[in-house]
Design an enzyme around this catalytic site. Sequence first.
Site, PDB file in Angstrom:
ATOM      1  CE  LYS A 115     -12.203 -13.052  23.679  1.00 24.25           C
ATOM      2  NZ  LYS A 115     -11.428 -12.107  22.901  1.00 24.25           N
ATOM      3  CE  LYS A 198      -7.099 -16.321  27.545  1.00 25.69           C
ATOM      4  NZ  LYS A 198      -7.310 -16.037  26.137  1.00 25.69           N
ATOM      5  CE  LYS A 201      -5.540  -6.997  26.844  1.00 32.17           C
ATOM      6  NZ  LYS A 201      -5.446  -6.892  25.394  1.00 32.17           N
TER       7      LYS A 201
HETATM    8  P1  TYM Z   1      -4.571 -10.485  22.754  1.00 34.01           P
HETATM    9  O1  TYM Z   1      -4.637  -9.025  22.568  1.00 34.01           O
HETATM   10  O2  TYM Z   1      -5.656 -11.166  23.513  1.00 34.01           O
HETATM   11  O3  TYM Z   1      -3.206 -10.870  23.447  1.00 34.01           O
HETATM   12  C1  TYM Z   1      -1.964 -10.369  22.975  1.00 34.01           C
HETATM   13  C2  TYM Z   1      -0.903 -11.437  23.105  1.00 34.01           C
HETATM   14  O4  TYM Z   1      -0.816 -11.871  24.475  1.00 34.01           O
HETATM   15  C3  TYM Z   1      -0.949 -13.286  24.540  1.00 34.01           C
HETATM   16  N1  TYM Z   1      -1.675 -13.643  25.766  1.00 34.01           N
HETATM   17  C4  TYM Z   1      -1.225 -14.528  26.664  1.00 34.01           C
HETATM   18  N2  TYM Z   1      -0.093 -15.257  26.719  1.00 34.01           N
HETATM   19  C5  TYM Z   1       0.083 -16.061  27.791  1.00 34.01           C
HETATM   20  N3  TYM Z   1      -0.809 -16.148  28.811  1.00 34.01           N
HETATM   21  C6  TYM Z   1      -1.966 -15.431  28.802  1.00 34.01           C
HETATM   22  N4  TYM Z   1      -2.812 -15.501  29.814  1.00 34.01           N
HETATM   23  C7  TYM Z   1      -2.204 -14.564  27.697  1.00 34.01           C
HETATM   24  N5  TYM Z   1      -3.215 -13.714  27.368  1.00 34.01           N
HETATM   25  C8  TYM Z   1      -2.874 -13.162  26.189  1.00 34.01           C
HETATM   26  C9  TYM Z   1      -1.761 -13.662  23.302  1.00 34.01           C
HETATM   27  O5  TYM Z   1      -1.548 -15.010  22.948  1.00 34.01           O
HETATM   28  C10 TYM Z   1      -1.214 -12.694  22.282  1.00 34.01           C
HETATM   29  O6  TYM Z   1      -0.018 -13.208  21.709  1.00 34.01           O
HETATM   30  N6  TYM Z   1      -5.998 -12.333  18.298  1.00 34.01           N
HETATM   31  C11 TYM Z   1      -4.897 -11.777  19.047  1.00 34.01           C
HETATM   32  C12 TYM Z   1      -4.337 -10.506  18.462  1.00 34.01           C
HETATM   33  C13 TYM Z   1      -3.981 -10.587  17.009  1.00 34.01           C
HETATM   34  C14 TYM Z   1      -2.826 -11.208  16.486  1.00 34.01           C
HETATM   35  C15 TYM Z   1      -2.894 -10.970  15.079  1.00 34.01           C
HETATM   36  C16 TYM Z   1      -1.764 -11.929  17.038  1.00 34.01           C
HETATM   37  C17 TYM Z   1      -4.682 -10.024  16.011  1.00 34.01           C
HETATM   38  N7  TYM Z   1      -4.029 -10.266  14.819  1.00 34.01           N
HETATM   39  C18 TYM Z   1      -1.918 -11.462  14.210  1.00 34.01           C
HETATM   40  C19 TYM Z   1      -0.800 -12.410  16.160  1.00 34.01           C
HETATM   41  C20 TYM Z   1      -0.868 -12.181  14.783  1.00 34.01           C
HETATM   42  C21 TYM Z   1      -5.372 -11.440  20.466  1.00 34.01           C
HETATM   43  O7  TYM Z   1      -6.538 -11.291  20.702  1.00 34.01           O
HETATM   44  O8  TYM Z   1      -4.370 -11.228  21.350  1.00 34.01           O
END
Ligand code: TYM
Length: 336
Positions: A115, A198, A201
Site C-alpha cells: 500500500k 488481487k 477496492k
Molecule cells: P477488507 O475490508 O479489505 O476486506 C474485508 C474482508 O474481505 C476479504 N477480501 C478478500 N477475500 C478474497 N479475495 C479478495 N480479493 C478479497 N479482498 C478482500 C478480506 O480478507 C477480509 O476478510 N484488515 C481487514 C479488516 C479488519 C479485520 C479485523 C478482519 C480489521 N480488523 C479483525 C478480521 C478481524 C481488511 O482490511 O479487510
Amino acid sequence: MEKPNKRILSGVQPSGDLHLGNYLGAIKNFVSLQHEYECFFCVVDLHAITVWQDPAMLAQKTREVTAAFIASGIDPDKNTLFVQSQVPQHSQLAWIFSCIARMGWLNRMTQFKDKAGKNSENVSVGLYSYPTLMAADILIYLATHVPVGEDQKQHLELTRDIAQKFNNDFKNDLFPIPEPLILGEAKRVMSLRDGTKKMSKSDPSDYSRIMLSDSKENIIQKIKKAKTDPLPLPENLEDAKKRPEAMNLLTIFAALSNTDAEKVILDYAGKDFSKFKNDLGDLASSKLSPISSEMSKLMNDKNFLDSIINSGKEKAISVADPVLKKVNEIIGFLSR
Ligand code: TYM
C-alpha cells in the site's frame, strides 16, 4: 471472566463499494458460520481512515456495509453487528498492543509495503500500525476464530504473536491464540483484468471487480469483458493452475455455486470461454442481484439500520469493557 471457546470476530472496511472478493472471501462465510459460533461482525471505520475518507461518504459506507451484512443473510438479532469507532475499547487496547508489538514484526507486513509503495515517508502512521488495531479488534472479545480472506493471513499471524507475547510478558493466559478461518473455494479472488493481482477496492479500473451494487447487466458485461487467454478451458486442475485468469473465473464459478473448482473444470473442460462466461454471468447476477436489491431497501430505512448499529454497540461494549478492565489490572494501571 467467562472464556468463550467458539467466538468469532471479523471486520470489513467501509472504504468503498464492497466487491465480489469481500463477499466470497469473507461475508458469504460469515453467513454459514453464524449457526455454529457466537459472532461479532464489525464495520472497521477506524481502519478506513488510515487513508483519506470523505466524511459524508464514510458515514454512508458504514451503513452500507451493515446493510450488506444483513442483506447477505447475517441475522442481526442473533449476531452482534457494530461499528468499530463506537466501541472505544478497541483503540485503547490498540495503544497497549503498539507497546507489545515489535517494529521488526510490523516491518515485515507485506500489505503495508504494497500500500505504501515508494511513498512510505508520506503515508499515515496509522497505515503502518494498522495490524496492532486489528489485533485489538479480535482480542478485546477474546475471539477464538477469525474468518478472513487469504490476504489477511499475515495480520492474523501478528495477532497471534501479540497475544502470545502479552500472555508471556505478564505471566497470564488472558488471551486465546486465535485461529484464522480461511474457507471456501475463493480464498483470494483476483482482478478480472489481471489474474495475478488481487481484486481490490483501490484498483483504478472498474472492470477489474464486480461490485455488490452492480446491476445485472453490469455484472454480465464485466464477466464478458474479463481477461482470458486464447485457449479453450483447461482439461484439469493442474492445467488450470498454470492459467491465472482461467483459474480465477473457475474458482468464482465454484464458490458461487457452492461446489469445488475441480467439478466446474470437469463440466467445462475443452469448451470455449464464451459459453462459460455466459453461464458465469447468469450465475453471478442471480446470486448477487437479490443482495443488492435488499441492500438498497435497507439503505432507505436508516432508522432500522441505526437501531441495529446501536444495539450492536451496547452488546459489544458489554463484552469488550470487562476484558479491557482485566488488561488494565494485569498491566498495573490504576482502576477507573
Ligand atoms: P477488507 O475490508 O479489505 O476486506 C474485508 C474482508 O474481505 C476479504 N477480501 C478478500 N477475500 C478474497 N479475495 C479478495 N480479493 C478479497 N479482498 C478482500 C478480506 O480478507 C477480509 O476478510 N484488515 C481487514 C479488516 C479488519 C479485520 C479485523 C478482519 C480489521 N480488523 C479483525 C478480521 C478481524 C481488511 O482490511 O479487510
